[in-house]
Scaffold this motif. Structure first.
Motif, PDB file in Angstrom:
ATOM      1  N   PRO A  18     -50.665  74.581 -44.166  1.00 39.77           N
ATOM      2  CA  PRO A  18     -51.711  73.820 -43.515  1.00 39.77           C
ATOM      3  C   PRO A  18     -53.037  75.059 -44.197  1.00 39.77           C
ATOM      4  O   PRO A  18     -53.485  75.084 -42.884  1.00 39.77           O
ATOM      5  CB  PRO A  18     -52.160  73.303 -42.179  1.00 39.77           C
ATOM      6  N   ASP A  47     -44.147  76.657 -47.028  1.00 47.62           N
ATOM      7  CA  ASP A  47     -44.494  76.616 -45.889  1.00 47.62           C
ATOM      8  C   ASP A  47     -43.329  77.407 -45.058  1.00 47.62           C
ATOM      9  O   ASP A  47     -42.279  77.092 -44.572  1.00 47.62           O
ATOM     10  CB  ASP A  47     -44.620  75.423 -45.476  1.00 47.62           C
ATOM     11  N   THR A  97     -44.046  65.077 -45.043  1.00 43.63           N
ATOM     12  CA  THR A  97     -42.488  63.494 -44.552  1.00 43.63           C
ATOM     13  C   THR A  97     -43.257  63.065 -45.953  1.00 43.63           C
ATOM     14  O   THR A  97     -42.534  62.994 -47.012  1.00 43.63           O
ATOM     15  CB  THR A  97     -44.020  62.233 -43.788  1.00 43.63           C
ATOM     16  N   ALA A 148     -40.587  57.531 -39.689  1.00 45.27           N
ATOM     17  CA  ALA A 148     -41.122  58.072 -40.291  1.00 45.27           C
ATOM     18  C   ALA A 148     -40.691  59.659 -39.707  1.00 45.27           C
ATOM     19  O   ALA A 148     -40.223  60.538 -40.833  1.00 45.27           O
ATOM     20  CB  ALA A 148     -42.584  58.450 -41.113  1.00 45.27           C
ATOM     21  N   VAL A 196     -49.928  54.671 -46.227  1.00 42.80           N
ATOM     22  CA  VAL A 196     -48.235  54.563 -45.585  1.00 42.80           C
ATOM     23  C   VAL A 196     -48.829  54.623 -44.166  1.00 42.80           C
ATOM     24  O   VAL A 196     -49.444  55.126 -43.620  1.00 42.80           O
ATOM     25  CB  VAL A 196     -48.321  56.311 -45.582  1.00 42.80           C
ATOM     26  N   PRO A 197     -48.173  54.252 -43.619  1.00 45.38           N
ATOM     27  CA  PRO A 197     -48.858  53.203 -42.198  1.00 45.38           C
ATOM     28  C   PRO A 197     -48.175  53.836 -41.087  1.00 45.38           C
ATOM     29  O   PRO A 197     -46.676  55.430 -41.421  1.00 45.38           O
ATOM     30  CB  PRO A 197     -47.398  51.734 -42.115  1.00 45.38           C
ATOM     31  N   LEU A 247     -42.464  50.847 -44.185  1.00 43.02           N
ATOM     32  CA  LEU A 247     -42.000  52.108 -44.451  1.00 43.02           C
ATOM     33  C   LEU A 247     -41.431  52.133 -45.999  1.00 43.02           C
ATOM     34  O   LEU A 247     -41.952  52.973 -46.162  1.00 43.02           O
ATOM     35  CB  LEU A 247     -41.638  53.360 -43.402  1.00 43.02           C
ATOM     36  N   LYS A 258     -55.221  70.766 -42.836  1.00 43.54           N
ATOM     37  CA  LYS A 258     -55.675  70.032 -41.558  1.00 43.54           C
ATOM     38  C   LYS A 258     -54.627  69.875 -41.523  1.00 43.54           C
ATOM     39  O   LYS A 258     -53.224  69.836 -42.224  1.00 43.54           O
ATOM     40  CB  LYS A 258     -55.661  68.691 -41.627  1.00 43.54           C
ATOM     41  N   GLY A 259     -53.386  70.090 -40.054  1.00 45.42           N
ATOM     42  CA  GLY A 259     -52.234  70.227 -40.300  1.00 45.42           C
ATOM     43  C   GLY A 259     -51.760  68.745 -39.652  1.00 45.42           C
ATOM     44  O   GLY A 259     -52.438  68.088 -39.210  1.00 45.42           O
ATOM     45  N   VAL A 272     -51.119  66.019 -41.587  1.00 45.80           N
ATOM     46  CA  VAL A 272     -51.148  65.140 -41.467  1.00 45.80           C
ATOM     47  C   VAL A 272     -50.180  64.004 -42.771  1.00 45.80           C
ATOM     48  O   VAL A 272     -50.972  63.090 -43.322  1.00 45.80           O
ATOM     49  CB  VAL A 272     -52.591  65.042 -42.624  1.00 45.80           C
ATOM     50  N   GLY A 273     -49.172  64.431 -42.797  1.00 48.15           N
ATOM     51  CA  GLY A 273     -48.385  63.523 -43.366  1.00 48.15           C
ATOM     52  C   GLY A 273     -47.775  64.821 -44.750  1.00 48.15           C
ATOM     53  O   GLY A 273     -46.888  64.125 -45.608  1.00 48.15           O
ATOM     54  N   LYS A 274     -48.391  66.233 -44.730  1.00 51.04           N
ATOM     55  CA  LYS A 274     -48.144  66.618 -46.038  1.00 51.04           C
ATOM     56  C   LYS A 274     -46.110  66.463 -46.297  1.00 51.04           C
ATOM     57  O   LYS A 274     -45.966  66.535 -47.882  1.00 51.04           O
ATOM     58  CB  LYS A 274     -48.579  67.827 -45.924  1.00 51.04           C
TER      59      LYS A 274
HETATM   60  N1  LIG Z   1     -46.278  58.489 -41.455  1.00 48.04           N
HETATM   61  C1  LIG Z   1     -46.183  58.370 -40.552  1.00 48.04           C
HETATM   62  N2  LIG Z   1     -46.280  57.608 -39.673  1.00 48.04           N
HETATM   63  C2  LIG Z   1     -45.183  58.285 -37.969  1.00 48.04           C
HETATM   64  N3  LIG Z   1     -45.189  59.627 -37.896  1.00 48.04           N
HETATM   65  C3  LIG Z   1     -45.988  60.168 -39.259  1.00 48.04           C
HETATM   66  C4  LIG Z   1     -46.027  59.662 -40.697  1.00 48.04           C
HETATM   67  N4  LIG Z   1     -46.094  60.861 -41.432  1.00 48.04           N
HETATM   68  C5  LIG Z   1     -45.180  62.102 -40.115  1.00 48.04           C
HETATM   69  N5  LIG Z   1     -45.477  61.767 -39.046  1.00 48.04           N
HETATM   70  C6  LIG Z   1     -45.005  62.872 -38.502  1.00 48.04           C
HETATM   71  O1  LIG Z   1     -45.719  63.724 -37.235  1.00 48.04           O
HETATM   72  C7  LIG Z   1     -46.213  64.737 -38.005  1.00 48.04           C
HETATM   73  C8  LIG Z   1     -46.474  65.476 -38.604  1.00 48.04           C
HETATM   74  O2  LIG Z   1     -45.996  64.936 -40.429  1.00 48.04           O
HETATM   75  P1  LIG Z   1     -45.309  65.929 -41.179  1.00 48.04           P
HETATM   76  O3  LIG Z   1     -44.749  66.950 -40.791  1.00 48.04           O
HETATM   77  O4  LIG Z   1     -45.130  64.793 -42.392  1.00 48.04           O
HETATM   78  O5  LIG Z   1     -47.463  66.535 -41.734  1.00 48.04           O
HETATM   79  P2  LIG Z   1     -47.713  68.330 -41.613  1.00 48.04           P
HETATM   80  O6  LIG Z   1     -48.789  67.667 -43.000  1.00 48.04           O
HETATM   81  O7  LIG Z   1     -47.238  68.518 -43.037  1.00 48.04           O
HETATM   82  O8  LIG Z   1     -47.693  69.228 -40.968  1.00 48.04           O
HETATM   83  P3  LIG Z   1     -47.781  70.668 -41.525  1.00 48.04           P
HETATM   84  O9  LIG Z   1     -49.122  71.224 -41.643  1.00 48.04           O
HETATM   85  O10 LIG Z   1     -47.294  70.927 -39.854  1.00 48.04           O
HETATM   86  O11 LIG Z   1     -46.620  70.514 -42.274  1.00 48.04           O
HETATM   87  C9  LIG Z   1     -44.343  64.925 -37.674  1.00 48.04           C
HETATM   88  O12 LIG Z   1     -43.767  64.633 -36.488  1.00 48.04           O
HETATM   89  C10 LIG Z   1     -43.853  63.168 -38.619  1.00 48.04           C
HETATM   90  O13 LIG Z   1     -42.968  63.135 -38.263  1.00 48.04           O
END
Ligand SMILES: Nc1ncnc2c1ncn2[C@@H]1O[C@H](COP(=O)(O)OP(=O)(O)OP(=O)(O)O)[C@@H](O)[C@H]1O
Ligand SMILES: [Mg+2]
Length: 289
Positions: free
Chosen positions: A151, A41, A18, A247, A241-242, A272, A11-12, A14-16
């Motif tokens: 993702p 990526d 961050t 973030a 992680v809240p 955070l 899934k895209g 989801v915070g990977k």
């Molecule tokens: N703990 C958090 N609280 C609020 N927003 C968050 C948090 N973690 C990530 N985000 C936001 O959610 C979005 C997606 O986060 P992130 O890019 O880390 O996910 P990803 O899984 O790496 O996405 P992708 O699959 O597209 O690579 C971003 O805009 C990011 O700033």
């Protein structure tokens, strides 16, 4: 030996990324670990978060990204040099951290994705061995290598899994984000059969963007716990992680004068900073060096 961890989810969003960037910075700053982030990526998000757009463009023009490595294998060219491509001072903390390195990605990666399967025809190595051949002599320079994966579980992600001994699944604790977890686990199991040197094992699932007031989040966490008890999942990290507005700011490189993690991640209402601090500590209890 270095510990190599792929951060994946089908899934895209989801915070990977961050979590990859935060974990890298907390391990480097609060635990003085030598950390390499590999950005696999094509979206190039952890690259831009760790070195900014200007530096990325320069490196992209000079074939110093993983796009050049893969393109070389497709076109039978020799443009990529690993030593020149590793950025040896990444992050905007204190103007860059000596013990946090980055192997950058490139947006141009998108253009060659469909051709990756051709590596099979032109090169004498398997498509998922490309990264391994390039980096294997460098991995031991680090305590931890964190790989930010796209993702999906395509060839690029398989290149990450192929050099990893662990994989970590960040997920929003809701139905759609956790839906693909069994699929990931069984795909990785299949991949392990092709892997030459040791299995890649599930380190655990980390809840991301968690809201304690959302019943659905708590119900999903209970379900994940049940899966742990039934032996379907290795573990659910205790640290969650809240959801925190800070973030998004934390992955914005172009902010000057950031000297501390507390400054960068903030410790206001959503805590955070404290949760990433606790995530890194918990991570270190499972992945010992
Ligand atoms: N703990 C958090 N609280 C609020 N927003 C968050 C948090 N973690 C990530 N985000 C936001 O959610 C979005 C997606 O986060 P992130 O890019 O880390 O996910 P990803 O899984 O790496 O996405 P992708 O699959 O597209 O690579 C971003 O805009 C990011 O700033
Ligand atoms: Mg990402």
């Amino acid at each position: 030996m270095s510990n190599v961890i792929s951060i994946i989810n089908l899934k895209g969003g989801v915070g990977k990324t961050t979590i990859t960037v935060a974990l890298a910075e907390f391990l480097a700053v609060e635990h003085q670990k030598r950390v390499l982030v590999i950005d696999l990526d094509p979206q190039t998000n952890s690259t831009v978060a760790l070195i900014g757009e200007e530096e990325w463009e320069l490196r992209n023009q000079n074939s110093q990204t993983l796009h050049a490595l893969f393109k070389d294998h497709i076109d039978d060219t020799y443009t990529f040099e690993i030593d020149k491509s590793i950025v040896r001072k990444a992050s905007n903390l204190r103007g860059g951290l000596d013990n946090l390195h980055l192997l950058p990605s490139s947006l141009d990666f998108v253009k060659i994705q469909d051709r990756l399967i051709n590596i099979w025809q032109t090169a004498l190595i398997r498509p998922f061995d490309v990264l391994k051949n390039a980096v294997q002599n460098h991995l031991d320079n680090y305590d931890f290598v964190l790989i930010d994966c796209p993702p999906n579980l395509g060839i690029v992600t398989q290149n990450g899994l192929n050099i990893s001994n662990w994989y970590l699944i960040p997920t929003i604790p809701d139905h759609l984000s956790t839906y693909g977890i069994p699929q990931i686990i069984s795909s990785v199991k299949n991949f392990n059969r092709k892997k030459a040197d040791g299995e890649v094992k599930l380190l655990g699932v980390v809840a991301s963007m968690y809201r304690s007031t959302v019943n659905r989040h708590n119900a999903t966490l209970r379900q994940l716990e049940l899966q742990v008890q039934q032996g379907q999942l290795t573990r659910l990290f205790e640290t969650k992680v809240p959801l925190a507005s800070r973030a998004a700011d934390a992955t914005y490189y172009e902010v000057d004068g950031i000297n501390t993690l507390k400054q960068k991640y903030g410790n206001a209402g959503d805590h955070l900073y404290a949760s990433f601090q606790s995530l890194a500590e918990e991570f270190l209890t499972y992945v010992k060096i």
